[in-house]
Design a protein around this motif. Structure first.
Motif, PDB file in Angstrom:
ATOM      1  N   LYS A   1       0.830  -1.207   0.000  1.00 24.89           N
ATOM      2  CA  LYS A   1       0.000   0.000   0.000  1.00 24.89           C
ATOM      3  C   LYS A   1       0.869   1.263   0.000  1.00 24.89           C
ATOM      4  N   LYS A   2       1.918   1.259   0.831  1.00 29.83           N
ATOM      5  CA  LYS A   2       2.799   2.428   0.908  1.00 29.83           C
ATOM      6  C   LYS A   2       3.656   2.542  -0.340  1.00 29.83           C
ATOM      7  N   ALA A   3       4.141   1.410  -0.826  1.00 25.51           N
ATOM      8  CA  ALA A   3       4.966   1.354  -2.035  1.00 25.51           C
ATOM      9  C   ALA A   3       6.115   2.347  -1.949  1.00 25.51           C
ATOM     10  N   ASN A   4       6.292   3.188  -2.960  1.00 22.00           N
ATOM     11  CA  ASN A   4       7.398   4.143  -2.966  1.00 22.00           C
ATOM     12  C   ASN A   4       6.934   5.551  -2.608  1.00 22.00           C
ATOM     13  N   LYS A   5       5.909   5.621  -1.765  1.00 27.93           N
ATOM     14  CA  LYS A   5       5.369   6.922  -1.352  1.00 27.93           C
ATOM     15  C   LYS A   5       5.886   7.306   0.029  1.00 27.93           C
ATOM     16  N   THR A   6       5.803   8.589   0.320  1.00 26.91           N
ATOM     17  CA  THR A   6       6.097   9.046   1.679  1.00 26.91           C
ATOM     18  C   THR A   6       4.897   8.695   2.552  1.00 26.91           C
ATOM     19  N   LEU A   7       5.062   8.829   3.861  1.00 27.48           N
ATOM     20  CA  LEU A   7       3.936   8.558   4.770  1.00 27.48           C
ATOM     21  C   LEU A   7       2.750   9.460   4.457  1.00 27.48           C
ATOM     22  N   VAL A   8       3.023  10.721   4.167  1.00 32.24           N
ATOM     23  CA  VAL A   8       1.943  11.668   3.862  1.00 32.24           C
ATOM     24  C   VAL A   8       1.235  11.266   2.575  1.00 32.24           C
ATOM     25  N   GLU A   9       2.002  10.960   1.534  1.00 33.00           N
ATOM     26  CA  GLU A   9       1.413  10.567   0.255  1.00 33.00           C
ATOM     27  C   GLU A   9       0.572   9.301   0.381  1.00 33.00           C
ATOM     28  N   ALA A  10       1.015   8.382   1.221  1.00 28.95           N
ATOM     29  CA  ALA A  10       0.299   7.110   1.408  1.00 28.95           C
ATOM     30  C   ALA A  10      -0.808   7.226   2.448  1.00 28.95           C
ATOM     31  N   ASN A  11      -0.889   8.365   3.138  1.00 24.61           N
ATOM     32  CA  ASN A  11      -1.868   8.582   4.205  1.00 24.61           C
ATOM     33  C   ASN A  11      -1.739   7.495   5.278  1.00 24.61           C
ATOM     34  N   MET A  12      -0.473   7.261   5.694  1.00 20.48           N
ATOM     35  CA  MET A  12      -0.184   6.242   6.698  1.00 20.48           C
ATOM     36  C   MET A  12       0.630   6.872   7.827  1.00 20.48           C
ATOM     37  N   VAL A  13       0.543   6.266   9.006  1.00 15.11           N
ATOM     38  CA  VAL A  13       1.335   6.728  10.149  1.00 15.11           C
ATOM     39  C   VAL A  13       2.039   5.534  10.777  1.00 15.11           C
ATOM     40  N   LEU A  14       3.181   5.805  11.394  1.00 18.18           N
ATOM     41  CA  LEU A  14       3.927   4.769  12.095  1.00 18.18           C
ATOM     42  C   LEU A  14       3.384   4.594  13.503  1.00 18.18           C
ATOM     43  N   LEU A  15       3.371   3.361  13.995  1.00 18.24           N
ATOM     44  CA  LEU A  15       2.956   3.087  15.370  1.00 18.24           C
ATOM     45  C   LEU A  15       4.043   3.498  16.359  1.00 18.24           C
ATOM     46  N   SER A  16       5.312   3.480  15.921  1.00 14.25           N
ATOM     47  CA  SER A  16       6.414   3.923  16.762  1.00 14.25           C
ATOM     48  C   SER A  16       7.523   4.474  15.876  1.00 14.25           C
ATOM     49  N   THR A  17       8.349   5.319  16.454  1.00 13.91           N
ATOM     50  CA  THR A  17       9.454   5.929  15.726  1.00 13.91           C
ATOM     51  C   THR A  17      10.633   4.962  15.690  1.00 13.91           C
ATOM     52  N   PRO A  18      11.182   4.696  14.498  1.00 17.37           N
ATOM     53  CA  PRO A  18      12.323   3.789  14.427  1.00 17.37           C
ATOM     54  C   PRO A  18      13.577   4.412  15.051  1.00 17.37           C
ATOM     55  N   VAL A  19      14.318   3.597  15.779  1.00 14.21           N
ATOM     56  CA  VAL A  19      15.540   4.055  16.449  1.00 14.21           C
ATOM     57  C   VAL A  19      16.639   3.008  16.275  1.00 14.21           C
ATOM     58  N   VAL A  20      17.863   3.411  16.547  1.00 11.81           N
ATOM     59  CA  VAL A  20      18.982   2.477  16.535  1.00 11.81           C
ATOM     60  C   VAL A  20      18.794   1.550  17.729  1.00 11.81           C
TER      61      VAL A  20
END
Length: 87
Positions: free
Chosen positions: A44-63
């Motif tokens: 669904k997200k494919a090669n889009k940004t989060l805004v373009e795909a209308n999606m949000v992350l459940l958590s922020t990725p970290v090292v």
């Protein structure tokens, strides 16, 4: 936690790696830019940004905390792009 960072699904066999900022737009293979995503969300997200795909992350990725050592010969080949090995 073997969880899709978009929908919360935890079907291990269905997980893929998604680049939050797409590689085709300059996104890098870094911990802060890669998250686990189920196949459907990744498609669904494919090669889009989060805004373009209308999606949000459940958590922020970290090292991640590097509290374990994986010998080079025991690391799965698909991990190689994310691991740094001591010479």
């Amino acid at each position: 936690g073997y969880t899709c960072q978009y929908c919360g699904s935890n079907v291990r066999k269905d997980l893929t790696i998604d680049h939050v900022h797409p590689k085709c737009l300059g996104g890098l293979n870094t911990y802060e830019n890669c998250v686990s995503a189920c196949y459907d969300c990744n498609q669904k997200k494919a090669n889009k940004t989060l805004v373009e795909a209308n999606m949000v992350l459940l958590s922020t990725p970290v090292v991640p905390f590097m509290g374990m050592v994986v010998p080079r010969h025991k690391a799965p080949p698909e991990w190689s792009q994310y691991l740094m090995f001591k010479q």
